[in-house]
Design a protein around this motif. Sequence first.
Motif, PDB file in Angstrom:
ATOM      1  N   HIS A   1       0.832  -1.212   0.000  1.00  0.00           N
ATOM      2  CA  HIS A   1       0.000   0.000   0.000  1.00  0.00           C
ATOM      3  C   HIS A   1       0.865   1.260   0.000  1.00  0.00           C
ATOM      4  CE1 HIS A   1      -3.508   2.475   0.701  1.00  0.00           C
ATOM      5  NE2 HIS A   1      -2.882   3.047   1.728  1.00  0.00           N
ATOM      6  N   TRP A   2       1.915   1.275   0.818  1.00  0.00           N
ATOM      7  CA  TRP A   2       2.827   2.421   0.893  1.00  0.00           C
ATOM      8  C   TRP A   2       3.468   2.674  -0.474  1.00  0.00           C
ATOM      9  CZ3 TRP A   2       8.038   3.360   0.241  1.00  0.00           C
ATOM     10  CH2 TRP A   2       8.526   4.556   0.767  1.00  0.00           C
ATOM     11  N   LEU A   3       3.883   1.610  -1.143  1.00  0.00           N
ATOM     12  CA  LEU A   3       4.470   1.754  -2.480  1.00  0.00           C
ATOM     13  C   LEU A   3       3.442   2.265  -3.487  1.00  0.00           C
ATOM     14  CD1 LEU A   3       6.747  -1.400  -2.763  1.00  0.00           C
ATOM     15  CD2 LEU A   3       7.494   0.979  -2.920  1.00  0.00           C
ATOM     16  N   GLN A   4       2.216   1.817  -3.383  1.00  0.00           N
ATOM     17  CA  GLN A   4       1.180   2.322  -4.287  1.00  0.00           C
ATOM     18  C   GLN A   4       0.989   3.824  -4.108  1.00  0.00           C
ATOM     19  OE1 GLN A   4      -2.037  -0.456  -3.249  1.00  0.00           O
ATOM     20  NE2 GLN A   4      -2.053  -1.051  -5.402  1.00  0.00           N
ATOM     21  N   LEU A   5       1.042   4.291  -2.869  1.00  0.00           N
ATOM     22  CA  LEU A   5       0.883   5.719  -2.585  1.00  0.00           C
ATOM     23  C   LEU A   5       2.095   6.542  -3.004  1.00  0.00           C
ATOM     24  CD1 LEU A   5      -0.755   5.592   0.966  1.00  0.00           C
ATOM     25  CD2 LEU A   5      -1.885   6.057  -1.221  1.00  0.00           C
ATOM     26  N   ASN A   6       3.289   5.968  -2.858  1.00  0.00           N
ATOM     27  CA  ASN A   6       4.533   6.702  -3.095  1.00  0.00           C
ATOM     28  C   ASN A   6       5.180   6.423  -4.443  1.00  0.00           C
ATOM     29  OD1 ASN A   6       5.204   8.178  -0.434  1.00  0.00           O
ATOM     30  ND2 ASN A   6       4.471   6.164   0.189  1.00  0.00           N
ATOM     31  N   GLY A   7       4.684   5.454  -5.163  1.00  0.00           N
ATOM     32  CA  GLY A   7       5.271   5.107  -6.456  1.00  0.00           C
ATOM     33  C   GLY A   7       6.560   4.313  -6.298  1.00  0.00           C
ATOM     34  N   GLN A   8       7.213   4.094  -7.396  1.00  0.00           N
ATOM     35  CA  GLN A   8       8.463   3.341  -7.409  1.00  0.00           C
ATOM     36  C   GLN A   8       9.510   4.090  -6.601  1.00  0.00           C
ATOM     37  OE1 GLN A   8       9.311   1.653 -11.191  1.00  0.00           O
ATOM     38  NE2 GLN A   8      11.492   1.508 -10.831  1.00  0.00           N
ATOM     39  N   VAL A   9      10.218   3.393  -5.716  1.00  0.00           N
ATOM     40  CA  VAL A   9      11.231   4.025  -4.874  1.00  0.00           C
ATOM     41  C   VAL A   9      12.610   3.461  -5.184  1.00  0.00           C
ATOM     42  CG1 VAL A   9       9.665   4.595  -2.979  1.00  0.00           C
ATOM     43  CG2 VAL A   9      10.862   2.414  -2.965  1.00  0.00           C
ATOM     44  N   GLU A  10      13.607   4.314  -5.058  1.00  0.00           N
ATOM     45  CA  GLU A  10      15.005   3.929  -5.268  1.00  0.00           C
ATOM     46  C   GLU A  10      15.624   3.611  -3.911  1.00  0.00           C
ATOM     47  OE1 GLU A  10      16.448   3.741  -8.355  1.00  0.00           O
ATOM     48  OE2 GLU A  10      14.495   4.268  -9.185  1.00  0.00           O
TER      49      GLU A  10
ATOM     50  N   ARG B   1      22.308  -0.306  -6.071  1.00  0.00           N
ATOM     51  CA  ARG B   1      21.116   0.519  -6.231  1.00  0.00           C
ATOM     52  C   ARG B   1      20.049  -0.300  -6.951  1.00  0.00           C
ATOM     53  NH1 ARG B   1      20.217   4.676  -3.601  1.00  0.00           N
ATOM     54  NH2 ARG B   1      19.099   5.656  -5.286  1.00  0.00           N
ATOM     55  N   PHE B   2      18.831  -0.260  -6.429  1.00  0.00           N
ATOM     56  CA  PHE B   2      17.717  -0.967  -7.042  1.00  0.00           C
ATOM     57  C   PHE B   2      16.443  -0.174  -6.769  1.00  0.00           C
ATOM     58  CE2 PHE B   2      17.623  -2.443  -2.704  1.00  0.00           C
ATOM     59  CZ  PHE B   2      16.283  -2.654  -2.415  1.00  0.00           C
ATOM     60  N   SER B   3      15.369  -0.558  -7.416  1.00  0.00           N
ATOM     61  CA  SER B   3      14.088   0.095  -7.161  1.00  0.00           C
ATOM     62  C   SER B   3      13.046  -0.959  -6.810  1.00  0.00           C
ATOM     63  CB  SER B   3      13.647   0.915  -8.365  1.00  0.00           C
ATOM     64  OG  SER B   3      13.473   0.099  -9.495  1.00  0.00           O
TER      65      SER B   3
ATOM     66  N   ILE C   1       5.318  -7.264  -5.052  1.00  0.00           N
ATOM     67  CA  ILE C   1       6.317  -6.198  -5.019  1.00  0.00           C
ATOM     68  C   ILE C   1       7.465  -6.669  -5.887  1.00  0.00           C
ATOM     69  CG2 ILE C   1       7.927  -4.879  -3.589  1.00  0.00           C
ATOM     70  CD1 ILE C   1       5.896  -5.229  -1.270  1.00  0.00           C
ATOM     71  N   ARG C   2       7.823  -5.846  -6.863  1.00  0.00           N
ATOM     72  CA  ARG C   2       8.889  -6.195  -7.815  1.00  0.00           C
ATOM     73  C   ARG C   2      10.114  -5.342  -7.538  1.00  0.00           C
ATOM     74  NH1 ARG C   2       6.197  -8.503 -12.851  1.00  0.00           N
ATOM     75  NH2 ARG C   2       4.016  -8.582 -12.258  1.00  0.00           N
ATOM     76  N   PHE C   3      11.265  -5.960  -7.657  1.00  0.00           N
ATOM     77  CA  PHE C   3      12.539  -5.289  -7.434  1.00  0.00           C
ATOM     78  C   PHE C   3      13.309  -5.251  -8.751  1.00  0.00           C
ATOM     79  CE2 PHE C   3      11.247  -7.477  -3.539  1.00  0.00           C
ATOM     80  CZ  PHE C   3      11.175  -6.396  -2.675  1.00  0.00           C
ATOM     81  N   TYR C   4      13.803  -4.059  -9.108  1.00  0.00           N
ATOM     82  CA  TYR C   4      14.435  -3.840 -10.407  1.00  0.00           C
ATOM     83  C   TYR C   4      15.839  -3.259 -10.292  1.00  0.00           C
ATOM     84  CZ  TYR C   4       9.735  -4.175 -12.438  1.00  0.00           C
ATOM     85  OH  TYR C   4       8.481  -4.598 -12.823  1.00  0.00           O
TER      86      TYR C   4
ATOM     87  N   ARG D   1      10.939 -10.810  -7.150  1.00  0.00           N
ATOM     88  CA  ARG D   1       9.597 -10.366  -6.781  1.00  0.00           C
ATOM     89  C   ARG D   1       9.211 -11.065  -5.492  1.00  0.00           C
ATOM     90  NH1 ARG D   1       5.779 -12.153 -11.621  1.00  0.00           N
ATOM     91  NH2 ARG D   1       7.282 -10.922 -12.759  1.00  0.00           N
ATOM     92  N   ALA D   2       8.328 -10.402  -4.746  1.00  0.00           N
ATOM     93  CA  ALA D   2       7.844 -10.963  -3.481  1.00  0.00           C
ATOM     94  C   ALA D   2       6.329 -10.848  -3.418  1.00  0.00           C
ATOM     95  CB  ALA D   2       8.472 -10.228  -2.300  1.00  0.00           C
TER      96      ALA D   2
END
Length: 96
Positions: A20-29, A37-39, A56-59, A67-68
Amino acid sequence: MGEPHEGNMELTNGFSAVHHWLQLNGQVELSTQRGLRFSAKATETFRGLRKGEKVIRFYLGTRELARAYDCCWGHLTNCSGGSIAGYVKPLDHVVI
């Protein structure tokens, strides 16, 4: 690769709260403990057996590292046996 859902790790936040936090804040670095460094980005799967599940995907750039899913949260490895601890821990620390 390890076994699916191998080991455990202590996390402050649950999967739903972080997603939910990621949905509100968008992709984070973020950075791993070793400085990689990843997002991280919250999405839903759009095909396959897990269609419609939150993930949750990690790039690294545009390349997906891991992904988790909810069932993976709190484990060192995900459903595929891939290591996620190095990505989940820094993400868990930034979520308020």
